[in-house]
Design an enzyme around this catalytic site. Structure first.
Site, short mmCIF file in Angstrom:
data_model
loop_
_atom_site.label_atom_id
_atom_site.label_comp_id
_atom_site.label_asym_id
_atom_site.label_seq_id
_atom_site.Cartn_x
_atom_site.Cartn_y
_atom_site.Cartn_z
N LYS B 80 -5.21 -39.46 9.86
CA LYS B 80 -4.00 -39.80 9.12
C LYS B 80 -3.06 -38.60 9.14
O LYS B 80 -3.49 -37.46 8.97
CB LYS B 80 -4.37 -40.17 7.68
N SER B 155 -1.82 -46.46 1.66
CA SER B 155 -0.96 -45.76 2.59
C SER B 155 -1.62 -45.43 3.93
O SER B 155 -0.91 -45.13 4.90
CB SER B 155 -0.47 -44.46 1.95
N SER B 179 -5.57 -45.85 -1.33
CA SER B 179 -4.95 -45.75 0.00
C SER B 179 -5.92 -45.78 1.17
O SER B 179 -5.49 -45.86 2.32
CB SER B 179 -4.09 -44.48 0.09
#
Lengths: 481, 492
Positions: B80, B155, B179
């Protein structure tokens, strides 16, 4: 109307740890800009603080010496504000639950001894420095140096119990001396390792309420603190006596103009939005972190007075730096005449020590054993005072065996009566008119003879013996008339 | 097309140990798939094609030479874009950090590197990890591999989509309020939020420091356990990381979960829970009961406050954490500012997207003089009550289960204009971040439309093994196993 002054001091002390507060960067002064930085103290995305244990230990030590209460659990907090010298946009500090509270510090002034309360002592990190091109040229750029960012600071806040600029200066001297004794900071105001802000207000004598206070900043020496406070007290009284009001504001001391000037209001008026620092768990003080304290300056001073029979002034100076006090005690150990030892240090050695005495690592550059040998030779009459002074000056430059040197260079003083009498006779023959002047009652010329004889003996004549013999000779001449 | 990307991480490990294939083949197969599918999915923001190939060739030699292989030898991973990987861009999905190149490795990245992992690239995300759909990325949304018109969740939507579409073996995500778990549920994969303090946060760009945790996103519970095990443990660079020893991989996977008592929180069955989600959860629990697992109702009475408390505390911390993006030192800087204040204002106005600005303002407000006691302080007190709810419940049960999300993945654009509705897609996940406890989402079913449904398992602090073992048991129940997008299902 009589006015009363109320002063509270906030002192920031840079701790003499090897590395910074939250990263491994070296904690040293004076390196080229931005060379002592890493992702952590630059506040790069993703970094976290790792607390320097030494900084905590230093703060605990200071708190203990100030007789403050060290809390078993204290919290770090974030103080939020935007400024280019603050790369994270917040300063890690302590707010609620500081490391220590409720201490005290004894100060000495011309008025006697007074105890000033310490409100709190906490840890925080230093910010960087801005360098404005406008200070050097007309261009407008500003530069940021982040070497200082993250240097450990200990903030010590006093109670508003200081009543005069003189007391404020005494407080700072006492605090500076303490941190040097504890070896937690070099306490050097010129390099900014000890910084002081002052809150000052005045009120009619006897009043129970506080007047509006002003905050003073930018005072880079203890002397400037005294000057700035004296100026500000006078200003406030003047304003109040002419019917005006004191504004609650931050003022900067201008050494150039010798006055306090208001800071631009944009730079203050912050809501710091303090909240607990989530990156640092609550700090739990473990028992073994509390170390034994060294002998504190005020205790040492008292002991010196008692044990060595010194005056306040003498013991005060000799205990200014722990290394000097240690030197004195070693000297007395080898030359057991405390008063004379103190005199020799204060008169002959101190001026060469002074320039380095504001450093933590100050160490007298001469062996106390060597100095003791020189002083013993004086006491034993082997050398005179002048020779001793020369020897001490030489010893400050290089190490050598003073006794061997005296023997080798023939520096021993001349106590041979025959030789001295022969020189006196020679002198009397050369200067009959001066002899007569003396005999006519002009006793001033006695000094001329002493000087000449010293010259003839190359400074080695035993002065006491010389005086006696010279007097005897003159007396004999007098009797001859 | 090679079938290598469809293997699990565990299968890849044993394949390497038997020298059935070489790292270069594995990496090449993944890069080919990324090349083909990423333009449509937008899961990766940056692909380290050259770096990964170079690294794979080095590992090839190592494999030929023999000797011990690292635990993650030759495993292609996605990261990420909130984690710092030395020498590469770390944008956090924000224009603010678009030019920022990390000069250091996050601690978990360093560990994975040392264990032989190969990083394929950085994945898309909601800006600064703020969002539940990856639509808040400054670099365009990521699409759900199961249904391109739908969001992958957020996210960590880029990482979830990359794992689900077999564009990597597993990925790292970060979880502040859900997330990792919510996008895992939306993309039909396994996603773990470890116990707070279990994985070092050093190098994770902070959103809300007392909530953030890095965690694995993978195709199976076992794969998640392997990746978790590789990154867990104390780090002197993160004072909030725990010194507690990490169990062995065998211990993490070796518990018999058939004897577990599971709690079902009654407060979670409220309005807004989709019927298919509810049915899928209850069916899975019924199957587990058939194996001997006991299921009982538990109560987490402060649940209704969790979302409010979460948004006060997380935004407060965020308002401070994001203060460093001021245009002075790195990242985006607005041009033509006439003063320092204007530099700050213009930079932050242009550099941050609307959701980030909304949260900075919320948090700044909650910390302001006069409001701190009523908001931040009160919320911090309720946070403690929420943890106590869990502590009490775990006196009776080994793990608590719930849906991961109230609904299956929603449509792109469906909620982006309505932040409050968007926030509610995290109602089952953010309480766990408030309590600092571990939770894992795993796929349990498909809706009638073929959309993934996830189930969340929650455990007491540092009891991640319960999550992996129960997860593996549930995976045995689903036949064939659900591992991301079925191989025969063409994407798009």
């Amino acid at each position: 109307m009589a006015w009363e002054t109320i002063i509270g001091l906030e002192v920031h002390v840079q701790l003499a740890t090897r590395s910074k507060m939250f990263c491994a960067c070296p904690n040293v002064f004076g390196a080229p800009p931005n060379t002592l930085t890493c992702p952590v103290c630059l506040g790069l995305p993703g970094v976290l603080p790792a607390l320097n244990k030494q900084a905590v230990l230093f703060a605990i030590k200071t708190a203990k010496a100030l007789d403050a209460q060290v809390h078993p659990c204290s919290l770090f907090a974030r103080k939020n504000y935007f400024y280019p010298d603050l790369p994270k946009g917040y300063q890690i500090s302590q707010y609620e639950q500081p490391l220590a509270t409720a201490g005290k510090l004894r100060i000495e002034t011309s008025g006697g001894t007074k105890t000033i309360g310490i409100t709190r002592l906490h840890l925080e990190e230093d910010a960087g420095k801005l360098i404005h091109e406008a200070e050097f040229t007309r261009a407008g750029a500003s530069y940021v140096d982040l070497n200082r960012t993250g240097v450990p600071l200990m903030e010590i806040v006093s109670e508003p119990e200081i009543s005069t600029p003189e007391e404020a200066m005494a407080y700072l001297r006492a605090l500076r001396e303490l941190v040097r004794y504890l070896k937690v900071s070099d306490g050097n105001m010129e390099e900014g390792s000890l910084r002081c802000d002052a809150n000052v207000s005045v009120r009619p004598e006897g009043s129970q309420t506080f007047g509006t206070k002003a905050e003073l900043k930018n005072m880079n020496s203890i002397r400037f603190v005294g000057k700035a406070l004296a100026y500000e007290v006078e200003r406030q009284v003047r304003v109040l006596e002419s019917g005006g009001k004191i504004a609650q504001e931050t003022l900067l001391w201008s050494e150039k103009l010798e006055k306090t000037l208001p800071m631009r209001s944009k730079e203050e008026a912050h809501d710091y939005r303090y909240f607990p620092e989530p990156d640092i768990l609550p700090l739990t003080i473990e028992g073994e972190w509390i170390e034994a304290l060294p002998e504190l300056p005020w205790d040492k001073r008292e002991r010196f007075k008692q044990v060595y029979d010194l005056t306040d002034e003498e013991s005060g100076i000799l205990t200014e730096h722990p290394a000097l006090a240690e030197f004195y005690e070693a000297l007395v150990d080898a030359f057991p005449n405390p008063k004379a030892a103190s005199n020799w240090i204060l008169v002959e050695l101190l001026k060469s020590f002074r320039p380095k005495m504001n450093r933590l690592d100050f160490f007298p550059a001469v062996s106390p054993k060597r100095v003791a040998r020189v002083l013993s030779m004086v006491e034993e009459g082997v050398i005179n005072q002048n020779t001793a002074k020369d020897l001490l000056a030489r010893l400050l430059e290089e190490d050598f065996d003073p006794e061997a040197f005296v023997a080798q260079q023939g520096l021993g003083q001349i106590s041979d009566e025959k030789a001295l009498l022969a020189w006196i006779d020679e002198l009397f023959e050369r200067h009959p008119s001066q002899v007569n002047e003396y005999l006519d009652g002009k006793e001033k010329v006695f000094g001329f003879f002493v000087g000449q004889l010293m010259k003839m003996s190359q400074g080695k004549a035993n002065p006491r013996l010389l005086n006696t013999l010279l007097k005897q000779k003159f007396d004999a001449r007098k009797g001859a008339f | 097309m090679s079938n290598l990307p469809f293997l699990t991480l565990a299968e890849l490990r044993s394949g390497y140990s038997r020298k059935e294939f070489q790292p270069s083949e594995v990496i090449e197969a993944h890069l080919k798939r990324i090349e083909a599918l990423n333009p449509e999915l937008n899961a990766y923001l940056e692909v380290f094609a050259d770096g990964a190939r170079d690294r794979a060739r080095t590992l090839d030699k190592k494999l030929t030479q023999g000797g011990p292989l690292g635990p993650l030898f030759g495993i292609p991973l996605a990261v990420k874009d909130v984690l710092c990987v030395e020498g590469t861009k770390t944008t956090c999905g924000s224009k603010m950090l678009e030019p920022f190149i990390a000069p250091y490795d996050a601690s978990c990245i360093r560990r994975l590197r040392d264990q032989g992992a190969v990083f394929l690239g950085k994945t898309n995300m909601d800006e600064f990890a703020m969002g539940s759909s990856t639509e808040n990325s400054a670099f365009g949304p990521t699409r759900n591999p199961f249904a391109l018109e739908r969001v992958p969740g957020g996210s960590s939507g880029g990482s979830a989509a990359a794992v689900a579409a077999h564009l990597c073996q597993a990925a790292l995500g970060s979880d502040t309020g859900g997330s990792i778990r919510q996008p895992a549920a939306f993309c039909g994969i396994v996603g773990l939020k470890p116990t707070y303090g279990r994985v070092s946060r050093y190098g994770l760009v902070a959103f809300a420091s007392s909530f953030d945790q890095i965690g694995p996103m993978a195709k199976t519970s076992e794969d998640a356990a392997i990746l978790f095990w590789a990154i867990a443990g104390h780090d002197p660079k993160d004072m909030t990381s725990s010194a507690r020893p990490v169990p062995s991989l065998e211990a993490l996977l070796g518990q018999d979960s058939r004897r577990f008592r599971l709690g079902l929180p009654k407060e979670y069955f409220v309005e807004g829970m989709d019927q298919e989600v509810r049915d899928a959860l209850l069916a899975t629990l019924a199957n587990l009961e058939g194996l001997g697992v006991q299921v009982e109702e538990v109560s987490l009475p402060h649940t209704p406050y969790a979302t409010a408390v979460y948004y006060i505390l997380a935004t407060s911390e965020a308002s401070s954490n994001l203060a460093r993006y001021d245009g002075v030192k790195y990242g985006f800087r607005a041009k033509d500012a006439d003063s320092l204040l204007e530099l700050y204002e213009l930079t932050r106005a242009a550099g941050f997207g609307p959701e980030v600005k909304r949260r900075i303002m919320l948090g700044t407000y909650a910390l302001s003089a006069g409001y701190y006691e009523a908001y931040y302080k009160k919320a911090a007190q309720v946070r403690r009550l929420i943890l106590e709810d869990f502590t009490r419940a775990f006196e009776k049960v080994d793990a608590i289960v719930s849906p991961t999300t109230p609904t299956p993945p929603f449509l792109l654009g469906e909620k982006i204009e309505d932040p409050l509705t968007m926030y509610l897609s995290d109602i089952y996940t953010n309480a766990l971040n408030l309590a600092g406890l571990p939770g894992m989402s795993l796929p349990i079913a498909r809706t009638g439309d073929g959309l993934p449904v996830g189930m969340q398992i929650m455990a007491p602090a540092f009891m991640e093994e319960r999550l992996f073992c129960l997860g593996s048991l549930i995976e045995e129940l689903t036949n064939p196993p659900i591992r991301g997008v079925p191989f025969d299902q063409p994407i798009a």
